[in-house]
Design an enzyme around this catalytic site. Structure first.
Site, mmCIF file in Angstrom:
data_model
loop_
_atom_site.group_PDB
_atom_site.id
_atom_site.type_symbol
_atom_site.label_atom_id
_atom_site.label_comp_id
_atom_site.label_asym_id
_atom_site.label_seq_id
_atom_site.Cartn_x
_atom_site.Cartn_y
_atom_site.Cartn_z
ATOM 1 N N ASP A 260 0.818 -1.222 0.000
ATOM 2 C CA ASP A 260 0.000 0.000 0.000
ATOM 3 C C ASP A 260 0.851 1.272 0.000
ATOM 4 O O ASP A 260 0.604 2.198 0.781
ATOM 5 C CB ASP A 260 -0.951 0.016 1.206
ATOM 6 N N ASP B 40 -0.442 -4.522 -3.720
ATOM 7 C CA ASP B 40 -1.451 -3.467 -3.940
ATOM 8 C C ASP B 40 -0.851 -2.078 -3.751
ATOM 9 O O ASP B 40 -1.469 -1.197 -3.145
ATOM 10 C CB ASP B 40 -2.616 -3.637 -2.956
ATOM 11 N N TRP C 207 -10.211 -4.197 -5.954
ATOM 12 C CA TRP C 207 -10.528 -3.914 -4.551
ATOM 13 C C TRP C 207 -12.010 -3.527 -4.420
ATOM 14 O O TRP C 207 -12.536 -2.762 -5.216
ATOM 15 C CB TRP C 207 -9.618 -2.796 -4.051
#
Length: 866
Positions: free
Chosen positions: A166, A190, A253
């Site tokens: 992230d 991600d 997501w």
């Protein structure tokens, strides 16, 4: 004559320092509103101070120049500071960094969560940045955001975003627009994610090798329905990493089981370059609940670095190969409307040659050689990389050199002999090319110095008459060892590595390393003193050449018999919230838990998770519609436990009875998420009007709970994702295991606080088989002493035994419990008999509690099944 390499290093370093100073002087010929410098030569020493001093609600550009340095600050651009621009002196050497992770605890309880982990947060519109490195140095293991952009019209040029999971989070109200030009982004899970329209032009996206084998994901767009685009990568390079980690270009997501509404995920690549680190199928779903008809994942003429088109035959069928006409929808002018990033100061000029910037310098020590590796942020031909080694961080010697032959070479490594035993080497890289500003990295360490580490803490020990105390455990590990590790307990204590052979203060436990390494080893500790009294001290851990480490112990030896704890009350939570009348002790009254701002599942958001079930127990969320939401937008606590949301259990001593409650057992988890999923437990004898006490530890599925996650409100237990049914059992001590005493009519109130950082519905808190254990401290006055006798024989048994008890009235029962509170067998005693045969052959070997209950009371005994 000085060492030639060392002399050359200092000569060239001096020249580079002069070059950097001249560059700095030229860079500051532009007039800035403020200058930040750690050495005091600017208006401010910290970036946050300069931002705070900027005018509120401005309508024209306000620029802050940041001199080179490593600024360890958690920085926020408030929403009241629009049109702010930060300009770094040099992208490689001007670093804004911090190290919060989503699991970082908050002082008042709970954890920071993903969004609040950001090292740098933008909440103001019309923000821009040039020539800066943004970093989250937390490391691997949890979400850790480097930059959160939570605003509209944010632009970055020639910036780096460094992290792991992230790294870059882009979002905002309405339809936020974000522009990245000539930037570098790295990470491993991600690491570009969010809901904005984000255009990446002429960037480098570097998906790192993971420490564990397998695959991962680059983007995780959660584009809302109706938004024209999500992420657009134009002329962006996706280089290969140094290992075998394969990456999907994106996964959807919030387009998954339990999410409502589902995201319409959008990510496209246009004229971009891919490496062999990209999986052939290109894209993946999130889970079986993903609706691929809502996804727009596409590519236009993706090529390998050699120029040939990437074969797309194995791409997932629901992705798209764009036609020329399709690309018009992804022009910057089309996506951004009236906002033109090229009009921002510093963004309108043509792309210059990329800067020299080294990333991900690391050293891995082998048996005889160390491998020092790194990658370049922007590949260029003819960059020379020199590796230097120092033994004292002062004088350095060059030990290797590499020159990039092409502008597609990204990863580099050199080797060096490991340092001699007892010493350490520091390595750094200097990257340079004629006519450009060089980059000298920070150093990384390779050590051959023996070192020991001890993990875990020990609670107080109590040794009762007849044997040693219960054992507790911690772990010890070591590296670069040249001799065994000797573990010596203080007087009265014993230690063991196998739970069978015990060492004392007179006979240390010796653990032999393998090839200089002692892998994490569990050490059991018990108090086995020869005399009554208090025993405190430290367990020492020593090895030749290593700094000794200790583990503190404290305890008491008593001549009292240990009190046997039995189940007093149990709430299965598989059919309803009522307690189990068949298990409930006559010493306590019936009770049903109550919910405060919590609601059971509606059974439809996730059909397999109803309000109560044998697989998941009780399923809870914070919304009255029962959809299993927890986010702050739904009115919930989000990822931090709140005193406003709890389930309350009560235990009340019956008339004429007194009880001692020593532990709370429960099975808990969350459905389909582990995002800041927490549980805290607090109890009170005054219904929280005059007292409130946290639990202070116990055991979980992995053994003793760590002090940082022991169930207290400030240090809640981290609950696991239990999508296949609840399995994780927790035993929590009340009053440190000493117990809480209740007289007749007194009540102990227990509150369970849950939190969850996911903003999607269908993320249910799961709770099952809540048990309170302890013992009755008074007996019914009408029972004669002979009636209280209870004996089992033979004991131990291999399967058959007889339980001797008082004459059984109608309805007398014998129950067998495991020591974690589970009911494992039940028998009926024949009225008038004084002995009941028990067949426990089907039980696993171990210790069990046998409980004889009649209408006038109950007694317990311990049996051993061999």
């Amino acid at each position: 004559m000085p060492n030639t390499s060392t002399y050359r290093y200092w000569l060239v370093t001096s020249w580079l320092l002069l070059l950097t100073t001249l560059f700095s002087a030229r860079a500051q010929t532009t007039t800035y509103n403020a200058v930040v410098a750690q050495d005091g030569s600017g208006n401010f020493r910290t970036v946050q101070a300069a931002i705070n001093a900027a005018p509120d609600n401005g309508t024209t550009l306000y620029t802050i120049f940041i001199k080179k340095g490593r600024y360890r600050e958690k920085i926020t651009v408030p929403a009241t500071k629009p049109f702010l621009q930060l300009v770094g002196e040099n992208v490689a050497n001007t670093v804004l960094t911090y190290n919060d992770g989503a699991s970082t605890p908050l002082p008042g309880g709970g954890t920071i969560g993903t969004q609040n982990s950001a090292s740098f947060t933008v909440n103001a519109n019309d923000f821009s940045a040039l020539n800066l490195t943004f970093e989250n140095s937390y490391g691997d293991g949890t979400q850790a955001v480097a930059v959160l952009v939570n605003a509209d019209r944010a632009a970055f040029r020639n910036c780096r975003f460094l992290g792991n999971q992230d790294t870059l989070y882009t979002k905002g109200n309405g339809t936020p627009r974000h522009y990245f030009r000539d930037c570098y982004v790295d990470g491993n899970v991600d690491f570009i994610f969010g809901s904005s329209i984000g255009v990446f032009e002429n960037c480098v996206v570097y998906a790192k090798s993971r420490t564990t084998a397998g695959s991962s994901f680059i983007t995780a767009a959660n584009t809302p329905a109706g938004q024209a685009a999500g992420y657009v990568f134009r002329k962006t390079r996706f280089p290969a990493n140094t290992g075998a980690t394969q990456y999907a270009l994106g996964r959807p997501w919030q387009n998954s089981t339990g999410s409502s509404p589902l995201a319409n995920n959008k990510t496209v690549l246009i004229n971009s370059r891919l490496s062999a680190s990209i999986r052939p199928e290109g894209w993946v779903t999130w889970d079986a609940g993903t609706d691929v008809s809502l996804i727009t994942y596409g590519e236009f003429r993706s090529r390998y670095f050699g120029g040939q088109l990437v074969p797309v035959a194995q791409r997932v069928a629901w992705s798209k190969q764009l036609a020329v006409a399709d690309t018009a929808a992804y022009l910057t002018s089309t996506l951004f409307g009236t906002w033109n990033p090229a009009a921002i100061a510093g963004f309108g000029t043509a792309t210059a040659p990329p800067d020299i910037a080294v990333a991900n310098l690391k050293a891995e020590k082998g048996a005889t050689t160390s491998t020092i590796s790194w990658n370049t942020s922007w590949p260029q031909a003819q960059i020379t990389y020199e590796l230097f080694r120092s033994v004292n961080r002062a004088a350095a010697t060059k030990v290797g050199e590499l020159t990039a032959a092409t502008d597609t070479t990204v990863n580099f490594q050199l080797t060096d002999a490991v340092p001699p035993s007892g010493s350490a080497y520091y390595y750094f890289v200097r990257a340079a090319k004629t006519g450009q500003t060089p980059h000298v990295t920070d150093s990384v360490l390779v050590s051959s110095v023996p070192a020991l580490t001890v993990t875990g803490s020990l609670g107080a020990f109590t040794q009762y008459a007849g044997g040693p105390s219960a054992a507790q455990s911690y772990t010890v590990a070591g590296e670069n060892l040249t001799a065994p590790v000797l573990i010596t307990p203080p007087a009265g204590y014993e230690v063991s590595a196998n739970g069978t052979t015990w060492s004392t203060s007179a006979n240390s436990l010796s653990l032999a390393p393998t090839a200089g390494v002692l892998a994490a080893t569990t050490v059991s500790v018990r108090l086995n003193a020869a005399a009554v009294g208090s025993y405190a001290g430290s367990i020492s851990h020593t090895s030749t050449g290593a700094v000794a480490v200790t583990a503190a112990v404290t305890g008491t030896a008593t001549n009292q018999q240990q009190v046997v704890s039995v189940v007093l009350q149990q709430w299965p939570l598989t059919v309803s919230a009522a307690d189990d009348a068949a298990v409930r002790s006559a010493a306590v009254t019936a009770s049903t838990p109550t919910l405060k701002r919590l609601f059971v599942s509606n059974g439809t958001t996730v059909a397999t998770v109803p309000a109560y079930s044998a697989a998941f127990g009780q399923a809870l969320g914070v919304t009255s519609n029962g959809d299993g939401s927890w986010g702050t937008a739904s009115g919930g606590p989000g990822g931090t436990p709140s005193r406003r949301f709890y389930e309350q259990f009560t235990v009340t001593a019956a008339a004429g009875q007194a009880v001692r409650l020593d532990s709370l057992l429960l099975t808990a988890g969350f459905y389909n998420t582990s995002s800041n999923t927490k549980l805290a437990v607090v109890y009170s004898r005054s219904n929280f009007t005059a007292d409130s006490t946290d639990v202070t530890g116990g055991t979980g599925p992995g053994g003793a709970l760590a002090a940082s996650a022991n169930g207290a409100f400030a240090t809640p237990i981290a609950l696991a994702n239990q999508i296949n049914g609840l399995t994780n059992r927790y035993r929590l001590a009340l009053n440190g295991g000493t117990g809480i005493n209740l007289t007749a009519g007194q009540t102990l109130t227990v509150r369970l606080y849950f939190s969850c950082g996911s903003s999607s519905p269908g993320r249910y808190a799961l709770l099952q088989n809540v048990v309170v254990k302890g013992n009755r401290t008074t007996t019914t006055g009408t029972l004669a002493a002979r009636q209280l006798a209870l004996a089992a024989f033979p004991n131990p048994t291999t399967g058959q035994l007889t339980l001797s008890h008082p004459a059984a009235p109608t309805g007398a029962t014998v129950s067998v419990f495991a020591f974690d509170g589970r009911l494992v067998a039940r028998f009926q005693s024949r009225p008038g008999t004084t002995a009941t045969p028990l067949n426990v052959a089907e039980l696993a070997a171990g210790h069990y509690l046998v409980r004889y209950a009649s209408g006038t009371g109950h007694r317990t005994a311990v049996i051993v099944k061999e």
